[in-house]
Design a protein around this motif. Structure first.
Motif, PDB file in Angstrom:
ATOM      1  N   VAL A  47       0.842  -1.193   0.000  1.00  0.00           N
ATOM      2  CA  VAL A  47       0.000   0.000   0.000  1.00  0.00           C
ATOM      3  C   VAL A  47       0.876   1.242   0.000  1.00  0.00           C
ATOM      4  N   ASN A  48       0.309   2.335  -0.514  1.00  0.00           N
ATOM      5  CA  ASN A  48       0.979   3.639  -0.501  1.00  0.00           C
ATOM      6  C   ASN A  48       2.357   3.590  -1.143  1.00  0.00           C
ATOM      7  N   ILE A  49       2.386   3.231  -2.406  1.00  0.00           N
ATOM      8  CA  ILE A  49       3.620   3.105  -3.162  1.00  0.00           C
ATOM      9  C   ILE A  49       4.051   4.491  -3.638  1.00  0.00           C
ATOM     10  N   PRO A  50       5.220   4.974  -3.216  1.00  0.00           N
ATOM     11  CA  PRO A  50       5.668   6.292  -3.689  1.00  0.00           C
ATOM     12  C   PRO A  50       5.994   6.258  -5.180  1.00  0.00           C
ATOM     13  N   LEU A  51       5.518   7.267  -5.897  1.00  0.00           N
ATOM     14  CA  LEU A  51       5.892   7.407  -7.295  1.00  0.00           C
ATOM     15  C   LEU A  51       7.267   8.079  -7.346  1.00  0.00           C
ATOM     16  N   ASP A  52       8.088   7.645  -8.271  1.00  0.00           N
ATOM     17  CA  ASP A  52       9.436   8.165  -8.432  1.00  0.00           C
ATOM     18  C   ASP A  52       9.376   9.449  -9.261  1.00  0.00           C
ATOM     19  N   ARG A  53       9.678  10.564  -8.643  1.00  0.00           N
ATOM     20  CA  ARG A  53       9.590  11.853  -9.341  1.00  0.00           C
ATOM     21  C   ARG A  53      10.501  11.922 -10.556  1.00  0.00           C
ATOM     22  N   ARG A  54      11.548  11.117 -10.573  1.00  0.00           N
ATOM     23  CA  ARG A  54      12.437  11.097 -11.744  1.00  0.00           C
ATOM     24  C   ARG A  54      11.719  10.540 -12.971  1.00  0.00           C
ATOM     25  N   ARG A  55      10.612   9.833 -12.762  1.00  0.00           N
ATOM     26  CA  ARG A  55       9.837   9.275 -13.881  1.00  0.00           C
ATOM     27  C   ARG A  55       8.685  10.177 -14.315  1.00  0.00           C
ATOM     28  N   TYR A  56       8.461  11.274 -13.614  1.00  0.00           N
ATOM     29  CA  TYR A  56       7.354  12.168 -13.955  1.00  0.00           C
ATOM     30  C   TYR A  56       7.476  12.697 -15.379  1.00  0.00           C
ATOM     31  N   ASP A  57       8.701  12.804 -15.893  1.00  0.00           N
ATOM     32  CA  ASP A  57       8.864  13.340 -17.243  1.00  0.00           C
ATOM     33  C   ASP A  57       8.323  12.391 -18.312  1.00  0.00           C
ATOM     34  N   THR A  58       7.985  11.150 -17.934  1.00  0.00           N
ATOM     35  CA  THR A  58       7.379  10.205 -18.872  1.00  0.00           C
ATOM     36  C   THR A  58       5.858  10.362 -18.921  1.00  0.00           C
ATOM     37  N   VAL A  59       5.311  11.184 -18.020  1.00  0.00           N
ATOM     38  CA  VAL A  59       3.861  11.399 -17.942  1.00  0.00           C
ATOM     39  C   VAL A  59       3.473  12.541 -18.875  1.00  0.00           C
ATOM     40  N   LEU A  60       2.636  12.236 -19.846  1.00  0.00           N
ATOM     41  CA  LEU A  60       2.145  13.252 -20.764  1.00  0.00           C
ATOM     42  C   LEU A  60       1.367  14.301 -19.965  1.00  0.00           C
ATOM     43  N   PRO A  61       1.742  15.594 -20.065  1.00  0.00           N
ATOM     44  CA  PRO A  61       1.133  16.608 -19.201  1.00  0.00           C
ATOM     45  C   PRO A  61      -0.222  17.147 -19.661  1.00  0.00           C
ATOM     46  N   ALA A  62      -0.727  16.747 -20.813  1.00  0.00           N
ATOM     47  CA  ALA A  62      -1.985  17.293 -21.326  1.00  0.00           C
ATOM     48  C   ALA A  62      -3.127  17.099 -20.325  1.00  0.00           C
ATOM     49  N   ASP A  63      -3.826  18.195 -20.023  1.00  0.00           N
ATOM     50  CA  ASP A  63      -5.006  18.202 -19.139  1.00  0.00           C
ATOM     51  C   ASP A  63      -4.719  17.795 -17.697  1.00  0.00           C
ATOM     52  N   ILE A  64      -3.466  17.873 -17.279  1.00  0.00           N
ATOM     53  CA  ILE A  64      -3.102  17.650 -15.873  1.00  0.00           C
ATOM     54  C   ILE A  64      -2.392  18.908 -15.393  1.00  0.00           C
ATOM     55  N   ARG A  65      -2.885  19.480 -14.293  1.00  0.00           N
ATOM     56  CA  ARG A  65      -2.309  20.744 -13.826  1.00  0.00           C
ATOM     57  C   ARG A  65      -0.830  20.584 -13.486  1.00  0.00           C
ATOM     58  N   LYS A  66      -0.079  21.616 -13.799  1.00  0.00           N
ATOM     59  CA  LYS A  66       1.376  21.613 -13.640  1.00  0.00           C
ATOM     60  C   LYS A  66       1.802  21.316 -12.202  1.00  0.00           C
ATOM     61  N   ALA A  67       1.051  21.801 -11.231  1.00  0.00           N
ATOM     62  CA  ALA A  67       1.403  21.602  -9.821  1.00  0.00           C
ATOM     63  C   ALA A  67       1.516  20.117  -9.455  1.00  0.00           C
ATOM     64  N   TYR A  68       0.795  19.264 -10.152  1.00  0.00           N
ATOM     65  CA  TYR A  68       0.840  17.836  -9.843  1.00  0.00           C
ATOM     66  C   TYR A  68       2.193  17.221 -10.183  1.00  0.00           C
ATOM     67  N   PHE A  69       2.938  17.866 -11.055  1.00  0.00           N
ATOM     68  CA  PHE A  69       4.272  17.389 -11.420  1.00  0.00           C
ATOM     69  C   PHE A  69       5.321  17.852 -10.408  1.00  0.00           C
ATOM     70  N   ASP A  70       4.892  18.683  -9.452  1.00  0.00           N
ATOM     71  CA  ASP A  70       5.779  19.156  -8.393  1.00  0.00           C
ATOM     72  C   ASP A  70       5.392  18.561  -7.045  1.00  0.00           C
ATOM     73  N   THR A  71       4.570  17.523  -7.073  1.00  0.00           N
ATOM     74  CA  THR A  71       4.040  16.913  -5.854  1.00  0.00           C
ATOM     75  C   THR A  71       4.522  15.475  -5.732  1.00  0.00           C
ATOM     76  N   ASP A  72       4.812  15.055  -4.516  1.00  0.00           N
ATOM     77  CA  ASP A  72       5.117  13.641  -4.265  1.00  0.00           C
ATOM     78  C   ASP A  72       3.796  12.900  -4.114  1.00  0.00           C
ATOM     79  N   TRP A  73       3.628  11.819  -4.901  1.00  0.00           N
ATOM     80  CA  TRP A  73       2.375  11.071  -4.902  1.00  0.00           C
ATOM     81  C   TRP A  73       2.582   9.645  -4.431  1.00  0.00           C
ATOM     82  N   LEU A  74       1.519   9.084  -3.877  1.00  0.00           N
ATOM     83  CA  LEU A  74       1.476   7.676  -3.482  1.00  0.00           C
ATOM     84  C   LEU A  74       0.369   6.986  -4.263  1.00  0.00           C
TER      85      LEU A  74
END
Length: 130
Positions: A47-74
């Motif tokens: 449970v609660n698997i941290p996403l690796d921020r170094r991989r965020y650049d593989t996420v297509l940013p269309a229709d996702i607010r920019k702030a989410y790319f500056d957030t640590d997610w689980l």
């Protein structure tokens, strides 16, 4: 999908299936974890698997607010099945799914895990609450 810094209530129990302490941040996630405990097809889960921020650049940013790319997610759940498949599950409520912010977070997760060797990604919609 939860932000790491969120101030949430913790529900803890020992998972015999995963041989670890499970910490869920909602009653819905706790109930889903307990359900997974009883399922024969589940070998283990995390449970609660941290996403690796170094991989965020593989996420297509269309229709996702920019702030989410500056957030640590689980991510809520990473499940390994008895036939060695890896599944990702995000837990949301019907009420949460009506909010654009929730849909963006879920889509962020889907895009993130799509670029990693995962057999199945999905959303589990639980109850009506927030």
């Amino acid at each position: 999908m939860t932000g790491k810094t969120a101030n949430l209530h913790e529900y803890r129990f020992f998972s015999p299936k995963s041989l670890t302490m499970v910490v869920a941040y909602s009653t819905w996630a706790r109930d889903y974890a307990k359900w997974l405990e009883g399922e024969d097809w589940v070998k283990s889960f995390e449970v609660n698997i941290p996403l690796d921020r170094r991989r965020y650049d593989t996420v297509l940013p269309a229709d996702i607010r920019k702030a989410y790319f500056d957030t640590d997610w689980l991510t809520d759940f990473k499940i390994v099945t008895n036939d060695s498949r890896t599944l990702i599950r995000e837990i949301v409520t019907r009420a949460q799914m009506k909010k654009r912010s929730c849909v963006e977070k879920i889509e962020f997760s889907r895009r993130y895990w799509k670029n990693i060797d995962i057999d199945g990604w999905g959303v589990v919609i639980m109850g009506d609450g927030a």
